[in-house]
Design a protein around this motif. Structure first.
Motif, PDB file in Angstrom:
ATOM      1  N   GLU A 134     -10.843 -12.571  29.927  1.00  0.00           N
ATOM      2  CA  GLU A 134     -10.635 -11.583  30.962  1.00  0.00           C
ATOM      3  C   GLU A 134      -9.161 -10.959  31.009  1.00  0.00           C
ATOM      4  O   GLU A 134      -9.163  -9.861  31.025  1.00  0.00           O
ATOM      5  CB  GLU A 134     -11.160 -12.210  32.385  1.00  0.00           C
ATOM      6  N   GLU A 146      -2.780 -14.120  36.325  1.00  0.00           N
ATOM      7  CA  GLU A 146      -2.718 -15.479  36.806  1.00  0.00           C
ATOM      8  C   GLU A 146      -3.111 -15.468  38.404  1.00  0.00           C
ATOM      9  O   GLU A 146      -3.751 -16.389  38.707  1.00  0.00           O
ATOM     10  CB  GLU A 146      -1.292 -15.807  36.595  1.00  0.00           C
ATOM     11  N   GLN A 190      -6.619 -15.298  38.863  1.00  0.00           N
ATOM     12  CA  GLN A 190      -7.223 -16.404  38.221  1.00  0.00           C
ATOM     13  C   GLN A 190      -8.420 -16.106  37.101  1.00  0.00           C
ATOM     14  O   GLN A 190      -9.460 -16.537  36.937  1.00  0.00           O
ATOM     15  CB  GLN A 190      -7.896 -17.320  39.230  1.00  0.00           C
ATOM     16  N   LEU A 191      -7.810 -15.285  36.159  1.00  0.00           N
ATOM     17  CA  LEU A 191      -8.661 -14.709  35.336  1.00  0.00           C
ATOM     18  C   LEU A 191      -8.763 -15.754  34.200  1.00  0.00           C
ATOM     19  O   LEU A 191      -7.804 -16.447  33.823  1.00  0.00           O
ATOM     20  CB  LEU A 191      -8.242 -13.269  34.531  1.00  0.00           C
ATOM     21  N   ALA A 192     -10.043 -15.635  33.317  1.00  0.00           N
ATOM     22  CA  ALA A 192     -10.343 -16.482  32.173  1.00  0.00           C
ATOM     23  C   ALA A 192      -9.536 -15.785  30.961  1.00  0.00           C
ATOM     24  O   ALA A 192      -9.161 -14.592  31.121  1.00  0.00           O
ATOM     25  CB  ALA A 192     -11.781 -16.568  32.196  1.00  0.00           C
ATOM     26  N   PRO A 193      -9.301 -16.720  29.924  1.00  0.00           N
ATOM     27  CA  PRO A 193      -8.172 -16.192  28.850  1.00  0.00           C
ATOM     28  C   PRO A 193      -9.142 -14.838  28.510  1.00  0.00           C
ATOM     29  O   PRO A 193      -8.146 -13.878  27.985  1.00  0.00           O
ATOM     30  CB  PRO A 193      -8.178 -17.185  27.863  1.00  0.00           C
TER      31      PRO A 193
END
Lengths: 100, 144
Positions: B45, B37, B40-43
């Motif tokens: 990642e 979180e 700010q990783l994409a799902p």
């Protein structure tokens, strides 16, 4: 992790949902026993609600696949999401199962 | 100004101290979700980060210490300009997972070994993996 199994005379319909990680693998190992015991049937494993899988989960699916070969059954895996599919692909597992 | 810098430094670094007990894995998953979180990783990642860290941590918990229990398994995450860097340290027997041989994917299913899949996933889902033996510790650095 949750595994629901509906065992019919020719086919086992199973739905696997949640996370199949190391923490869940001992529960899955226990819960998949009805499929291991009846691996001469066609097994349809619905993975559309499977959120995560690690190598611990893959190992158990490989055990199940080997058991179906030993008993003359087969497995079709349905509905895997892209992230889970990637894990199957990297490890070469994609070639070991029928996917729908 | 000094206080602001130290807050910034704290934001860029996170640690988790576990022992070699698989019952602690939910703590690891929660920690990985927190750093995902923050980074700010994409799902997708976050999935890969969780998978790689589980593979290396489970390997250490299962094998590094033999029969000894309550032994340290330490994780730290650093948020760098070039990406997330996660370091795993243990005081167990020397083991370099980067030198482990990957399983042969061309084998038929009957002959497929059950092990070796974890390191394959780690190698494929990181930018780079480095191993060092430092001060009687295994230090594995994972670059995402």
């Amino acid at each position: 992790m949750k595994l629901d199994i509906n065992n019919t005379p020719d086919t086992i319909y199973a739905t696997l949902s949640g996370r199949l990680d190391t923490a869940a693998s001992s529960d899955f190992s226990r819960d998949m026993m009805p499929m291991m015991d009846d691996a001469s049937k066609h097994i349809v494993l619905d993975c559309s609600q499977l959120e995560f899988i690690s190598s611990s989960g893959l190992r158990l699916l490989l055990m199940l696949r080997k058991q179906t070969i030993a008993q003359g059954g087969d497995i079709t895996i349905k509905g895997v999401n892209d992230a889970v599919k990637q894990v199957f692909t990297i490890t070469g597992f994609y070639a070991l199962f029928n996917f729908e | 100004m000094i206080m602001e810098e130290s807050i910034a430094a704290a934001m860029d670094h996170s640690e988790l101290h576990l022992v070699n007990d698989l019952a602690q894995l939910p703590l690891m998953t929660q920690w990985v979700e927190e750093i995902g979180e923050r980074a700010q990783l994409a799902p997708g990642e976050l999935f890969n980060l969780t998978l790689v860290i589980e593979e290396v941590v489970v390997n250490v918990m299962n094998y590094a210490y033999g029969d000894r229990t309550g032994m340290p398994v330490d994780l730290c995450a650093d948020f760098t300009a070039s990406g997330l860097v996660v370091t795993l340290s243990d005081h167990g027997m020397p083991f370099d997972p980067t030198a482990a041989q990957e399983p042969d994917l061309d084998l038929p299913v009957e002959e497929r070994p059950i092990g070796g899949l974890g390191i394959m996933l780690v190698n494929k889902l990181t930018r780079r993996v480095e191993y060092a033996r430092q001060d009687d510790m295994n230090v594995l650095t994972l670059y995402f």
